[in-house]
Scaffold this active site. Structure first.
Site, short mmCIF file in Angstrom:
data_model
loop_
_atom_site.label_atom_id
_atom_site.label_comp_id
_atom_site.label_asym_id
_atom_site.label_seq_id
_atom_site.Cartn_x
_atom_site.Cartn_y
_atom_site.Cartn_z
N HIS A 189 -8.79 6.19 2.12
CA HIS A 189 -8.24 4.90 1.72
C HIS A 189 -7.75 4.23 3.00
CE1 HIS A 189 -6.09 2.04 -0.91
NE2 HIS A 189 -5.16 2.07 0.03
N ASP B 168 -3.07 0.60 5.26
CA ASP B 168 -2.62 -0.80 5.23
C ASP B 168 -2.35 -1.25 6.67
OD1 ASP B 168 -0.36 0.92 5.37
OD2 ASP B 168 0.95 -0.75 4.88
N GLU C 67 -5.19 8.58 1.22
CA GLU C 67 -4.93 7.63 2.30
C GLU C 67 -4.81 8.39 3.63
OE1 GLU C 67 -2.00 4.65 1.37
OE2 GLU C 67 -2.27 3.63 3.29
N ASP D 42 -11.88 12.44 -3.28
CA ASP D 42 -12.32 11.79 -2.05
C ASP D 42 -12.88 10.41 -2.39
OD1 ASP D 42 -13.14 11.13 0.46
OD2 ASP D 42 -14.83 12.53 0.52
#
Ligand code: 9MR
Ligand code: ZN
Length: 544
Positions: free
Chosen positions: A470, A154, A525, A516
């Protein structure tokens, strides 16, 4: 059948173990001419409770020839390839550290330094004070909060994990400076300061913006909700300066005190400023109780909630004790309080930072804390490392993890345990030192592929390295392979994202609860603080 090896490789001297899941004879085959250079029989190790499998050990410690190899079993199975080399982790370390450059926020990543992974400057608009935003104030207060690293997949920037990541890196540099001689090819390279310090400075300067004038520190700077899977410069959601937490203030004080010491020879003015800021937050802490942080209703960005700030206060006291020579008795008294408390003393994660206090005290050449504190912390260190050695004995993979330890980001726990073994090695001598060094290295072998899934949890390093982190830019940039050098969060015994829940059947053993897949935020992540302890580990192994 599976043969599991460290897919990066093994240092030329010392123990070399691979693991397989059935009885077999084995040969080590040299890649260059496909000749057998070593052979033997795998020895039974026993049932591994985390992998849910029987395990055998393939010992080829006596092979010290350098080069590329693979293992061939009597049944015709082959392992991934691996190297034997005296400097086997050098390029790995460089990539683990360079990965942080790719997280830089507020500046463009250009071709010269980022290769194919370029992007425009992101998140450059002034950030809004959360209280004003929440109250719909007509002219909300805004501040320039640019800089720092995106935390993870993020775009948020959070004080406590940011301080922890810088902590891992600055201690690594302070203890093993000779492992940081190489250029990272970042914009500051060649300016006379080691690149690890150049990169950390980018985060530290941003962290300084998180401090309010009274010494309190904002817990995080994020949007209200996570962005879609877009490039960072396409994200125009307003960023909010959230309220303070006592964990943020304490971690801030600790890392600034540490920085003041480490940067003093290179940037004396910055070092002075860092110490002043550290003292200010420390004074604020003395006047203020525990203040936690919780997301407001409907907000889904990271919370990093923590119900205890004693370990953060302990780290701050330990660091100021070493860096601020003006009030030694007061810091020592404060530190003693936490040393005497029953909190855990040996963790290096974002929730529990007490291990940094212990590390700082036990590696202080001036022994500022004094005998009484040192003795107690040594006891805590060795009690935990002895416990972990016993856990390793139970593992078919020489991994210091119990089945229940496979939490969200379990690879961080693996790395942090390796760091603790390294610390034990640093304060030990002779055979004991070797045993701890070896234990630390066994954890790295797990991370790099010697695990029940045969996966290297570092992108670009290993024949079966994971490829789909991620991570928003990885998804959005249209480039097939991710940047090299990212550590995955790794197996999570109770995965909680929809993709992992769909693909991982109930009852799967903890070490195998991993996919994965780019959507799997709870198993795959990446974060700045899962890379930073891996840098600490490889930096130590580079000194051997
Ligand atoms: O690393 C964090 C992990 O320990 C927690 O269990 C999890 C849920 O609270 O959050 C993880 O941190 C995430 C953070 O909240 C936002 N940025 C990405 C982090 C990694 O998944
Ligand atoms: Zn950004």
């Amino acid at each position: 059948m599976g043969i599991f090896v460290d897919q990066v490789g093994y240092p030329a001297h010392g123990r070399k173990l691979a693991v397989c899941n059935c009885a077999c004879n084995f040969q080590i085959i040299r890649l260059s001419d496909r000749k057998c250079v070593f052979d033997g029989v795998a020895t039974k190790k026993g049932f591994d409770p985390s992998a849910g499998e029987e395990t055998w050990e393939i010992d080829f410690s006596d092979l010290t020839e350098e080069g590329g190899f693979y293992i061939l079993s009597g049944k015709g199975e082959t392992s991934p390839v691996f190297s034997i080399d005296s400097k086997v982790y050098a390029s790995l370390q460089k990539d683990l550290l360079k990965a942080l450059y790719f997280q830089r926020c507020g500046c463009a990543l250009t071709k010269e330094y980022a290769g194919a992974y370029t992007h425009e400057a992101c998140h450059t608009s002034p950030a809004i004070l959360y209280e004003d935003y929440a109250a719909h104030t007509e002219n909300p207060q805004t501040f320039d909060m640019t800089g720092g690293w995106h935390d993870a997949g993020d775009f948020g920037r959070y004080t406590t994990p940011g301080a922890v990541a810088v902590g891992h890196l600055l201690y690594a540099y302070e203890l093993f400076p000779e492992s940081f001689r190489n250029s990272l090819n970042i914009p500051e390279s060649g300016n006379g300061m080691p690149d690890v310090l150049n990169e950390c400075l980018y985060e530290l300067r941003w962290l300084m913006k998180m401090q309010f004038p009274d010494g309190s520190v904002s817990h995080k700077l994020t949007a209200y909700c996570h962005a879609d899977f877009i490039m960072p410069e396409e994200d125009h959601d307003p960023f909010l300066i959230y309220p303070v937490s006592s964990m943020a203030a304490a971690d801030f004080a600790a890392v600034m005190a540490l920085a003041s010491r480490v940067y003093a020879p290179f940037l004396p003015d910055f070092a002075k400023e860092a110490l002043e800021k550290a003292k200010k937050s420390f004074d604020w802490l003395l006047e203020n109780p525990y203040i936690g942080f919780h997301n407001p209703e409907g907000s889904n960005t990271g919370e990093y909630d923590d119900d205890c700030d004693m370990d953060e206060r302990m780290w701050a006291a330990a660091e100021l004790l070493r860096s601020d020579h003006d009030s030694i008795p007061a810091y020592r008294e404060e530190l003693q309080k936490y040393v005497d408390s029953d909190i855990n003393k040996t963790d290096f994660g974002w929730t529990d930072v007490s291990g940094f206090a212990l590390l700082s005290v036990l590696t202080d050449p001036a022994h500022t804390a004094g005998d009484k504190i040192e003795t107690k912390l040594r006891q805590s260190l060795f009690a935990e490392t002895e416990r972990l050695l016993a856990v390793m004995e139970e593992s078919g993979f020489s991994l210091a993890m119990k089945p229940e330890d496979f939490c969200w980001g379990s690879n961080m726990v693996v790395c942090n345990r390796s760091m603790l073994f390294i610390l034990a090695a640093l304060v030990s001598k002779g055979e004991q030192k070797e045993q701890y060094t070896q234990a630390a290295l066994e954890q790295l072998h797990y991370l790099l592929g010697r695990n029940a899934l045969n996966v290297s949890y570092v992108t670009g390093h290993g024949e079966h390295a994971f490829k789909n982190p991620h991570n928003r830019p990885t998804f959005a940039d249209g480039i097939e392979l991710p940047m090299p050098g990212w550590v995955s969060g790794g197996p999570f015994k109770t995965p909680c994202d929809p993709k992992a829940c769909e693909l991982i059947p109930a009852g799967t053993p903890p070490m195998k609860c991993y996919v994965d897949e780019v959507e799997s935020y709870s198993t795959n992540e990446i974060t700045i603080y899962w890379n930073s302890p891996a840098v600490f580990m490889t930096a130590y192994f580079e000194t051997l």
